[in-house]
Design an enzyme around this catalytic site. Structure first.
Site: not given
Length: 299
Positions: A127-129, A231
């Protein structure tokens, strides 16, 4: 000894400060602060067509070390664990994030699969930060290989909730658009089409949960797992994720905390040893419900 890289300044970079240019257009330089260390004249601005030469020092070898960092463990057995990652936590060590990551915390808690290497042990998917929510982590190689196969074959189910800017008009839609590295900004991804596009197939299924004036609460189900997929896809159709300053608006709306409003809410997979189907659901975290209230939602 390092290596020397030469980059020709494109039209869109005309007049940029040298450190800003390097941080944006040189993939080997992760941050502006790193670029500043490599530039002698901090105020120099680049010109179109100029060839900027910079020497990149040899990287410092990285190893992930155990750190006592709190974990929100949803489920755990001898083969795997499911964690609920908070927003702001980097998943594994990388340039600019040598410690304080989820992997550092996991190593303190238990042994992990070695399939991902020394920096990504146990990490089946990321997962992205600033994306929160559910992740499955493998404790041994057998479990890791089996879970990764489910991910590749699309048997693993992953669903996200997001607040998007604008009104998503269709109640359900399937975004089937290939994603690859952005041609002008190597730190970003982009929808790339055409015969010569260097991109991989990417499919996101979107369902509108609630329309909130000029915002939309959605559920997004992944068929593929490309970097920044939700995104990039939502930005491409004109409805970027709220708070996403990389692919959406450059400034955060007043009252919104830093980061995109994107949460991995559901996770489904078959247990790699016993074959039982496992399903998990994570409640929306506080930052998400705060954002909903900000845009007029019911949460």
């Amino acid at each position: 000894m390092g290596k020397t890289i030469e980059i020709t300044v494109p039209q869109e970079a005309e007049g940029m400060r040298a450190d800003v240019f390097l941080a944006k257009f040189c993939e080997e330089i992760p941050t502006r602060s790193a670029a500043q260390k490599l530039v002698s004249d901090k105020n120099r601005r680049v010109k179109v067509g100029e060839v900027v030469s910079v020497e990149i020092p040899d990287p410092v070898p990285l190893t992930a070390v155990a750190e006592d960092i709190p974990l929100n463990i949803v489920y755990e057995d001898a083969d795997l664990l499911v964690v609920d990652k908070p927003r702001g936590l980097v998943v594994h060590p990388a340039a600019g994030h040598h410690s304080g990551t989820l992997v550092n915390a996991l190593l303190h808690h238990c042994e992990l699969s070695g399939v991902g290497g020394v920096l990504r042990p146990g990490i089946v998917h990321r997962l992205d930060k600033d994306t929160s929510g559910l992740m499955v982590v493998a404790k041994n190689d057998t479990a890791h290989v089996a879970l990764a196969a489910q991910l590749e074959s699309r048997e693993m189910g992953r669903e996200y909730n997001a607040v998007c800017v604008g009104v998503v008009k269709k109640s359900r839609l399937k975004i089937n658009l290939p994603i690859g590295r952005h041609p002008h900004d190597r730190k970003k991804m982009a929808v790339l089409t055409g015969l010569n596009a260097r991109a991989r197939n990417a499919v996101t299924n979107v369902e509108v949960l609630e329309r909130l004036g000029n915002f939309t609460l959605i559920a997004a189900r992944l068929e593929t797992g490309r970097t920044h997929q939700i995104r990039v896809h939502m930005a491409y159709i004109g409805n970027p994720v709220l708070g996403d300053t990389v692919y959406g608006i450059q400034r955060q709306p007043m009252g919104l905390n830093d980061g995109q409003v994107l949460h991995a809410v559901k996770l489904r997979f078959k247990h790699p040893t016993i074959g039982e189907e496992m399903q998990f659901e994570s409640p929306l975290p506080e930052y998400f419900t705060d954002a909903l209230r900000l845009v007029g939602g019911k949460q």
